[in-house]
Design a protein around this motif. Structure first.
Motif, mmCIF file in Angstrom:
data_model
loop_
_atom_site.group_PDB
_atom_site.id
_atom_site.type_symbol
_atom_site.label_atom_id
_atom_site.label_comp_id
_atom_site.label_asym_id
_atom_site.label_seq_id
_atom_site.Cartn_x
_atom_site.Cartn_y
_atom_site.Cartn_z
ATOM 1 N N ARG A 98 68.986 -37.529 80.243
ATOM 2 C CA ARG A 98 67.754 -37.634 79.648
ATOM 3 C C ARG A 98 66.950 -38.847 80.326
ATOM 4 O O ARG A 98 66.020 -39.101 80.702
ATOM 5 C CB ARG A 98 67.824 -37.749 78.140
ATOM 6 C CG ARG A 98 66.388 -37.925 77.514
ATOM 7 C CD ARG A 98 66.351 -38.253 76.116
ATOM 8 N NE ARG A 98 67.379 -37.455 75.330
ATOM 9 C CZ ARG A 98 66.822 -36.972 74.260
ATOM 10 N NH1 ARG A 98 65.423 -36.529 74.297
ATOM 11 N NH2 ARG A 98 67.581 -36.229 73.412
ATOM 12 N N ALA A 143 74.095 -35.653 77.672
ATOM 13 C CA ALA A 143 72.812 -35.262 77.527
ATOM 14 C C ALA A 143 72.092 -36.730 77.866
ATOM 15 O O ALA A 143 70.929 -36.708 78.238
ATOM 16 C CB ALA A 143 72.488 -34.678 76.166
ATOM 17 N N THR A 179 68.605 -34.669 69.701
ATOM 18 C CA THR A 179 68.901 -35.660 70.877
ATOM 19 C C THR A 179 69.398 -34.550 71.906
ATOM 20 O O THR A 179 69.145 -34.750 73.299
ATOM 21 C CB THR A 179 69.767 -36.541 70.296
ATOM 22 O OG1 THR A 179 71.116 -36.043 69.782
ATOM 23 C CG2 THR A 179 69.491 -37.434 69.492
ATOM 24 N N SER A 180 70.100 -33.519 71.805
ATOM 25 C CA SER A 180 70.460 -32.680 72.749
ATOM 26 C C SER A 180 69.429 -31.422 73.029
ATOM 27 O O SER A 180 69.673 -30.797 73.810
ATOM 28 C CB SER A 180 71.680 -31.824 72.116
ATOM 29 O OG SER A 180 71.519 -30.862 71.346
ATOM 30 N N ARG A 225 68.036 -28.985 71.420
ATOM 31 C CA ARG A 225 67.903 -27.732 71.253
ATOM 32 C C ARG A 225 67.001 -27.254 69.863
ATOM 33 O O ARG A 225 66.650 -26.081 69.615
ATOM 34 C CB ARG A 225 69.372 -27.178 70.822
ATOM 35 C CG ARG A 225 70.262 -27.263 71.981
ATOM 36 C CD ARG A 225 71.390 -26.462 71.953
ATOM 37 N NE ARG A 225 72.539 -26.882 70.885
ATOM 38 C CZ ARG A 225 73.393 -25.992 70.532
ATOM 39 N NH1 ARG A 225 73.342 -24.946 71.202
ATOM 40 N NH2 ARG A 225 74.299 -26.335 69.729
ATOM 41 N N ASN A 281 73.813 -29.769 77.666
ATOM 42 C CA ASN A 281 74.363 -30.865 76.510
ATOM 43 C C ASN A 281 75.367 -31.826 77.109
ATOM 44 O O ASN A 281 75.244 -32.858 76.309
ATOM 45 C CB ASN A 281 74.291 -30.274 75.226
ATOM 46 C CG ASN A 281 73.137 -29.508 74.679
ATOM 47 O OD1 ASN A 281 72.093 -29.977 75.077
ATOM 48 N ND2 ASN A 281 73.516 -28.542 73.836
ATOM 49 N N TRP A 333 66.035 -31.436 82.108
ATOM 50 C CA TRP A 333 65.511 -32.465 81.408
ATOM 51 C C TRP A 333 64.531 -33.121 82.089
ATOM 52 O O TRP A 333 63.541 -33.506 81.376
ATOM 53 C CB TRP A 333 66.785 -33.606 81.112
ATOM 54 C CG TRP A 333 67.687 -33.159 80.272
ATOM 55 C CD1 TRP A 333 69.133 -32.536 80.432
ATOM 56 C CD2 TRP A 333 67.759 -33.272 78.840
ATOM 57 N NE1 TRP A 333 69.579 -32.363 79.289
ATOM 58 C CE2 TRP A 333 68.733 -32.660 78.309
ATOM 59 C CE3 TRP A 333 66.648 -33.817 78.070
ATOM 60 C CZ2 TRP A 333 69.148 -32.779 77.006
ATOM 61 C CZ3 TRP A 333 66.909 -33.709 76.673
ATOM 62 C CH2 TRP A 333 68.147 -33.141 76.063
ATOM 63 N N ARG A 392 61.370 -31.491 80.890
ATOM 64 C CA ARG A 392 60.987 -31.839 79.629
ATOM 65 C C ARG A 392 60.258 -33.086 79.538
ATOM 66 O O ARG A 392 59.171 -33.393 78.744
ATOM 67 C CB ARG A 392 61.949 -31.801 78.576
ATOM 68 C CG ARG A 392 62.619 -30.323 78.370
ATOM 69 C CD ARG A 392 64.100 -30.590 77.647
ATOM 70 N NE ARG A 392 64.438 -29.257 77.392
ATOM 71 C CZ ARG A 392 65.763 -28.943 77.051
ATOM 72 N NH1 ARG A 392 66.640 -30.007 76.749
ATOM 73 N NH2 ARG A 392 66.157 -27.918 76.691
ATOM 74 N N VAL A 400 74.260 -23.677 77.524
ATOM 75 C CA VAL A 400 73.856 -24.380 76.792
ATOM 76 C C VAL A 400 74.741 -25.563 76.572
ATOM 77 O O VAL A 400 74.175 -26.717 76.563
ATOM 78 C CB VAL A 400 73.677 -23.827 75.292
ATOM 79 C CG1 VAL A 400 73.411 -24.826 74.264
ATOM 80 C CG2 VAL A 400 72.745 -22.547 75.222
#
Lengths: 245, 245
Positions: free
Chosen positions: A70, A66, B36-37, B39, A63, A96, A99, A59
Motif C-alpha cells: 500500500r 499489504a 487495512t487488507s 477486503r 494481502n 493496490w 486503488r 486473495v
DNA sequence: AACAAAAAACCACAAAATGTCACACAACAG
DNA sequence: CTGTTGTGTGACATTTTGTGGTTTTTTGTT
C-alpha cells in the motif's frame, strides 16, 4: 483425519482431540506435519483444508505484505495526474496502485487484470480498455496473444508493472511463462516503466526470465535492496525509490 | 464472515456480534483488519463489501424481476452439459444463466461481460475467453471491434443472448448502438442461439434494431407473449419455451 | 446554527484461550 | 539392550477476546 477434513471444510483442535481420544498436543503435532507437507493449513484454534476454495490463493497474495504494498502504491500514485494514459499489469501490487489512484479523474487505463478492471469500473469517469483473450483464472488476468495485440495499440504515458522476483545479475524474473511473455511485450510501449516491488521480491528466485533492469525507468520498493542489486540498478540507469513505510 | 458479506451486501456490527456469539469489540477489530487488507470497508454502524459490489444501477437491473430471470436461467441451464462451448453476452438474464450453470464442469466460455467472467472465475474448472477492448463501464462489458474480433474466433455450441426489447413486426431491439452491433456480429457464430427474455421485454420499445426473430432458434421466457409476437415466432421458425415460474 | 443525548468507535489493559517448547515415559523393532 | 518413534505433561510465549473508560460521530431538539 484428512477424511474428516474432506467433509467438514475445517475443524477445531479440541474437537479433533476428543474425536480421536488423544491430547491436543498430539493433534497439533500432526497438524504441523500436515502443514509442512502442504495438505492443510493452520488457523488459530483449528485447521482448515489447504485447497479449500480456489479463490484463496489470490486473495492471500493480495494481502501478503499489504502494508508495504500500500505504501509503495501510494507513492507511485502521487505521480499520476488527470488525463494520463496508464497501462497497469496484473500483479497484486498493481492492484493496490489502482486503488490508490481512485481519486484521479479522466484517466485512460489499459489493463489485462480483472481485479484492476473491477477497481477502475468502481468510478466511472475513467476510460477503460481491457486486454482480453485466453484468461488465466488463477491470476485473474489474460496473458495471451490477444491481450498483447490489444495492449500494443497504445502508447501509455506510464506503465505500472509488478514482478515475481528480482535477482542480482539476472534482472527481472517471473513464475508463469505466459505472464512473462506478456510483460516483455509491454515493456516497449510505455514512455516510462515503473516497477513496483516490495522487498520480498529481492529474496525470491524466479523461473522465467522477463527482462533486464535496464528496461525499467523507476523501481519503487519499501526497503533498501541488497548491495549487488543496487549496483545493477546504477549500471542500468534505473532510478531507485525507497518508500519508508 | 466474508461469506456472510458476500450474500448480504453489508451488515451491522451488532448483528455480526450476535451471529458469531462474540463481543462487538471483537467484530470491530476483525473489521479493522479486513479494512487495512482492503477486503471490506467500514461505515458507521456496520461493514460493507469493498469494491466487491456492483454499481447500484447495475445491481438493480440484475435484481429486477429476479424470480422470473432465475427461472428462465434454470430452464436453459438444463440444456448445458459437460464440455460444451458457450458464448454468453452481457445482459442481466445472462448473468443469472451463468450462475445456474456453476455446477457444470469443463465448459469453454466466451463472454464480453465482466460480471459473467467473474462468476465463471469463481469455479476454475472452466476455460474462459474474454472479449475485451473498449469497455462500456455502465454495462460492465466490452462491445467494440476488438470484442467482436475475438468472439469471431469461436464457433460455440450455444449462444446465450439477452435483449432490450422484442417488438411485433420489428424483431429484436436494444438501447445501446454498440451493444446492438456486437450482438449482430455474434448471431452468425453459434450453432444454436438461445434468447433469454422475461415478459417485460414484450412491452418495451427499443431504439436500435438488432436482428429479426428468424436469427433466434429458441426464445425462453416466463409468460406467454402477445399473439402478434407468437405469430412472428412461428413465421420465423423460432421455438418458444414458456417457463412456468 | 447550536447544543445535548445517544450511539458507535477507539484505546489500553487484564483475562482467557491457544500455540510452542522441552522433557519424561511407554511401546516397539532391530 | 538400545535407539527410534510417538505420546502426554507442564512451563512458558503468543494470540485473541472481553471490559471499562474515553473520544468521536450521529441524531434529535430547540
Amino acid at each position: 483425519m484428512m477424511s474428516l477434513l474432506e467433509e467438514r471444510q475445517s475443524c477445531s483442535i479440541a474437537e479433533l482431540a476428543q474425536r480421536f481420544s488423544v491430547s491436543e498436543e498430539t493433534i497439533r503435532r500432526d497438524v504441523r506435519r500436515l502443514e509442512t507437507s502442504g495438505r492443510a493449513r493452520k488457523v488459530h484454534g483449528g485447521v482448515s483444508l489447504a485447497g479449500g476454495g480456489m479463490e484463496a490463493p489470490f486473495v492471500q497474495r493480495v494481502n501478503d505484505n499489504a502494508a508495504a504494498k500500500r505504501a509503495i502504491a501510494a507513492h507511485c500514485a502521487a505521480m499520476v495526474c488527470e488525463g494520463m494514459t496508464l497501462l497497469i499489469d496484473s500483479g497484486t501490487t498493481s492492484l493496490w496502485f489502482t486503488r490508490a489512484i481512485s481519486h484521479v479523474h479522466g484517466l485512460t487505463i489499459i489493463t489485462n487484470s480483472f481485479e484492476v478492471a473491477r477497481e477502475v469500473m468502481g468510478r466511472n469517469d475513467n476510460r477503460l480498455f481491457f486486454a482480453g483473450g485466453d484468461v488465466n483464472i488463477d491470476y485473474r488476468a489474460a496473458f495471451g496473444a490477444d491481450a498483447i495485440a490489444l495492449s500494443r495499440r497504445f502508447a501509455p504515458d506510464l506503465a505500472i508493472l509488478s514482478i515475481g522476483a528480482i535477482e542480482a545479475g539476472r534482472g527481472l524474473l517471473d513464475f508463469e511463462p505466459e505472464e512473462a511473455f506478456y510483460k516483455q511485450a509491454v515493456f516497449d510501449l510505455a514512455r516510462r516503466v515503473m516497477l513496483l516491488a516490495d522487498a520480498s521480491k529481492f529474496g525470491r528466485e524466479g523461473s522465467v526470465f522477463v527482462a533486464g533492469l535496464d528496461r525499467v525507468h523507476d523501481l519503487v520498493t519499501d526497503r533498501m535492496p541488497p548491495p549487488e542489486i543496487i549496483a545493477d540498478l546504477t549500471r542500468a540507469g534505473t532510478d531507485l525509490h525507497v518508500v519508508t513505510g
